[in-house]
Design an enzyme around this catalytic site. Structure first.
Site, PDB file in Angstrom:
ATOM      1  N   GLY A 109       0.809  -1.228   0.000  1.00  0.00           N
ATOM      2  CA  GLY A 109       0.000   0.000   0.000  1.00  0.00           C
ATOM      3  C   GLY A 109       0.833   1.263   0.000  1.00  0.00           C
ATOM      4  CG  ASP A 283       5.232  -3.192  -4.694  1.00  0.00           C
ATOM      5  OD1 ASP A 283       5.877  -4.187  -5.056  1.00  0.00           O
ATOM      6  OD2 ASP A 283       5.733  -2.287  -3.993  1.00  0.00           O
TER       7      ASP A 283
HETATM    8  P1  AMP Z   1       9.054   0.523  -2.914  1.00  0.00           P
HETATM    9  O1  AMP Z   1       9.270  -0.869  -3.442  1.00  0.00           O
HETATM   10  O2  AMP Z   1      10.297   1.224  -2.488  1.00  0.00           O
HETATM   11  O3  AMP Z   1       8.269   1.343  -3.892  1.00  0.00           O
HETATM   12  O4  AMP Z   1       8.186   0.430  -1.571  1.00  0.00           O
HETATM   13  C1  AMP Z   1       7.636  -0.733  -1.053  1.00  0.00           C
HETATM   14  C2  AMP Z   1       6.601  -0.425   0.009  1.00  0.00           C
HETATM   15  O5  AMP Z   1       7.210   0.197   1.133  1.00  0.00           O
HETATM   16  C3  AMP Z   1       5.487   0.497  -0.433  1.00  0.00           C
HETATM   17  O6  AMP Z   1       4.315   0.028   0.172  1.00  0.00           O
HETATM   18  C4  AMP Z   1       5.890   1.828   0.138  1.00  0.00           C
HETATM   19  O7  AMP Z   1       4.799   2.668   0.368  1.00  0.00           O
HETATM   20  C5  AMP Z   1       6.541   1.416   1.441  1.00  0.00           C
HETATM   21  N1  AMP Z   1       7.514   2.403   1.923  1.00  0.00           N
HETATM   22  C6  AMP Z   1       8.735   2.679   1.401  1.00  0.00           C
HETATM   23  N2  AMP Z   1       9.342   3.640   2.120  1.00  0.00           N
HETATM   24  C7  AMP Z   1       8.502   4.004   3.114  1.00  0.00           C
HETATM   25  C8  AMP Z   1       8.547   4.949   4.187  1.00  0.00           C
HETATM   26  N3  AMP Z   1       9.596   5.723   4.403  1.00  0.00           N
HETATM   27  N4  AMP Z   1       7.460   5.032   4.990  1.00  0.00           N
HETATM   28  C9  AMP Z   1       6.398   4.250   4.802  1.00  0.00           C
HETATM   29  N5  AMP Z   1       6.290   3.349   3.842  1.00  0.00           N
HETATM   30  C10 AMP Z   1       7.322   3.208   2.990  1.00  0.00           C
HETATM   31 MG    MG Z   2       6.653   1.251  -4.591  1.00  0.00          MG
END
Ligand code: AMP
Ligand code: MG
Length: 542
Positions: A109, A283
């Site tokens: 999410g 995602d």
């Molecule tokens: P990504 O693969 O880096 O796009 O992120 C994977 C998941 O981690 C996604 O659900 C992002 O919303 C969550 N996410 C990444 N960094 C953060 C953060 N600093 N705070 C909250 N959620 C994060």
């Molecule tokens: Mg992401």
């Protein structure tokens, strides 16, 4: 007193279809949780201490009807830092799941992205606006919901660079610093540091990902899955919906087929410009075939098909440059599993996935032929011409961007190929080689042999030099967001000097043009950048 700029912003035309038409999480409290039976949760951006504008993208601003004065106004910064909500906004975070590095990760999410709403502009185009780094949401899991300046500079610049390169992508409107600090352990080595916080406002017709469908399928929420598919068809793929409005199995299959085609097109573009996404988890795959989520991505400096910029991926190299086409197909297969319950048959999905491979292959061949300045791809001659070239490029560290750009300088001026010296053949390309040693005899011999083969092929093609050069320059960029350039801009921005971010933004608006004043941004990676973090490898910490 409202200024004209304030009025422009305050009267933005919001039409929030996503939240209006899809099921919401009934809970409004903002704490981390599993959200079932819903496509999103309403959540407000956190108020930031002292937001300041770093940069905005002119073209994206224009698409929303914003003048430079509007973008430079205080209200703009207030709005796009999340500190001021406009009456038409309906902020929310999306619920999605995904496969990370090949493993099902369950609910992910929008953990730090908050959608403000959907703007319909003066031309009737729809732009969902989303703040990345605007604070925690129910999907933040163990993380804080914020983003640091370095990763925000990278996302902001790369989104717009890709757009100007003609690569399908989500866009970036603005980059602001928040005036707050964020704690990050950049090297994952137990030495966390305070870094400046920042927010990018991203824009796209929709931010729906493969994972939005996957999470519903994984939970067996077939009714909501159907609603989301119907919604996506009506909003993002309206040309596939029959005039009766009915969405049949055939419609779903035609949609999947189109997602496969769009994804193939996007990956061909990545391979053309030398872009490595770095985290192609499901995602991070847009249903519209847009490049989305600029994290530990990188640009190929010396041509190495095995390169991955992502330190988390250094072992398996799942997301290496040359593997991106296969990974996209694997991700499409996961999407097929997710929407399969809406169709019930398997064969048509298999057919689309096979078609993906064929489309990718034929478009890649055509793209490579264009990079070489050929009228079309002739398998007889070009299969070996291209594969020989790609092996040559790997033999000695060769800058991909400079090599292809300079190949357009090949010009015999009517001299018969046999009479041209090896030196003359090599001259335009010398700039592309890394390493201080002169080319070895073997490499030189192989390269000149290839060049003679190439020039012979050009002669059969019969395109005039000028026309060929123009065509090549339109697909082989001169300026890309080299990893070290982004890092230099970040170093300055972290000291409060945002000029280089803005300079790069300007240069990257015209990546295919010669820009004599900006030659320094077309230079190959300097030696110091070979091993520096941010220049050759990146962690996921952002
Ligand atoms: P990504 O693969 O880096 O796009 O992120 C994977 C998941 O981690 C996604 O659900 C992002 O919303 C969550 N996410 C990444 N960094 C953060 C953060 N600093 N705070 C909250 N959620 C994060
Ligand atoms: Mg992401």
């Amino acid at each position: 007193m409202l200024t004209p700029s304030d009025k422009t912003l305050d009267t933005l035309n919001f039409d929030n279809r996503f939240t209006r038409e899809l099921p919401a999480d009934p809970a409004l409290a903002n704490h981390r949780r599993e959200v079932t039976g819903a496509c999103y949760s309403r959540v407000k951006p956190k108020k930031m201490a002292n937001p300041a504008l770093v940069a905005y993208a002119r073209e994206m601003a224009e698409a929303l009807g914003f003048s430079p004065e509007t973008c430079e106004s205080e209200r703009f910064t207030e709005i796009f830092s999340g500190n001021r909500l406009l009456p038409g906004m309906d902020p929310y975070a999306m619920c999605y799941g995904g496969h990370q590095f090949g493993n099902w990760a369950g609910q992910l999410g929008d953990g730090r992205a908050i959608n403000l709403g959907e703007v319909v502009n003066q031309h009737g185009n729809r732009w969902a606006l989303q703040l990345k780094g605007a604070g925690p949401t129910p999907y933040s899991r163990m993380a804080d919901g914020f983003a640091v300046l370095r990763s925000s500079v990278r996302e902001f610049l790369c989104s717009e660079a890709m757009f100007h390169l003609g690569v399908p992508t989500t866009r970036a409107l603005s980059l602001v610093t928040t005036g707050e600090t964020v704690m990050r352990d950049m090297f994952y080595d137990g030495h966390p540091q305070q870094e400046p916080g920042a927010i990018v406002c991203r824009a796209a017709p929709s931010f729906t990902r493969f994972g939005n469908f996957q999470i519903l399928a994984a939970r067996g929420e077939t009714e909501i899955l159907k609603q989301l598919a119907d919604y996506t068809l009506r909003t993002d793929f309206p040309h596939l919906v029959q005039s009766s409005g009915e969405i049949s199995k055939e419609t779903i299959l035609a949609w999947f087929d189109e997602v496969c085609q769009k994804t193939a097109e996007m990956i061909v573009h990545w391979m053309r410009v030398g872009f490595v996404h770095g985290v192609m988890n499901t995602d991070n795959m847009s249903i519209l075939g847009l490049t989305i989520d600029y994290g530990p991505y990188g640009w190929i400096d010396h041509y190495d098909p095995n390169w991955t910029p992502n330190t988390t991926d250094a072992q398996g190299r799942r997301y290496r440059f040359s593997h991106q086409p296969q990974i996209a197909q694997w991700n499409l297969l996961q999407l097929a599993y997710a929407i399969h319950p809406l169709v019930g048959e398997t064969e048509p999905f298999e057919a689309s996935l096979n078609q993906y491979a064929q489309t990718y292959e034929s478009q890649w061949q055509l793209m490579m032929a264009q990079k070489l300045g050929l009228k079309t791809y002739d398998p007889e001659s070009d299969e070996s011409l291209i594969s020989d070239l790609l092996s040559l490029l790997q033999m000695l560290e060769t800058d991909m961007t400079i090599f292809f750009r300079n190949l357009a300088h090949m010009d015999l001026n009517g001299t018969p190929i046999k009479e041209v010296t090896d030196d003359a053949l090599m001259t335009p390309l010398l700039e592309a080689y890394y390493g201080s040693d002169p080319l070895s005899e073997t490499h030189r011999t192989k390269t000149t042999a290839w060049l003679r083969q190439y020039l012979t092929r050009l002669q059969t093609d019969g395109l005039e030099n000028d026309i060929r050069r123009k065509k090549m320059n339109a697909v082989n960029p001169k300026y890309v967001l080299r990893n070290y350039l982004a890092q230099l801009a970040i170093d300055k921005s972290e000291q409060g000097d945002h000029t280089m971010v803005n300079d790069l933004l300007e240069v990257l608006r015209r990546p295919y043009d010669e820009q004599p004043k900006n030659e320094q941004y077309a230079k190959k990676r300097p030696d110091w950048a070979r091993t520096r973090a941010g220049c050759s490898m990146l962690s996921c910490s952002s």
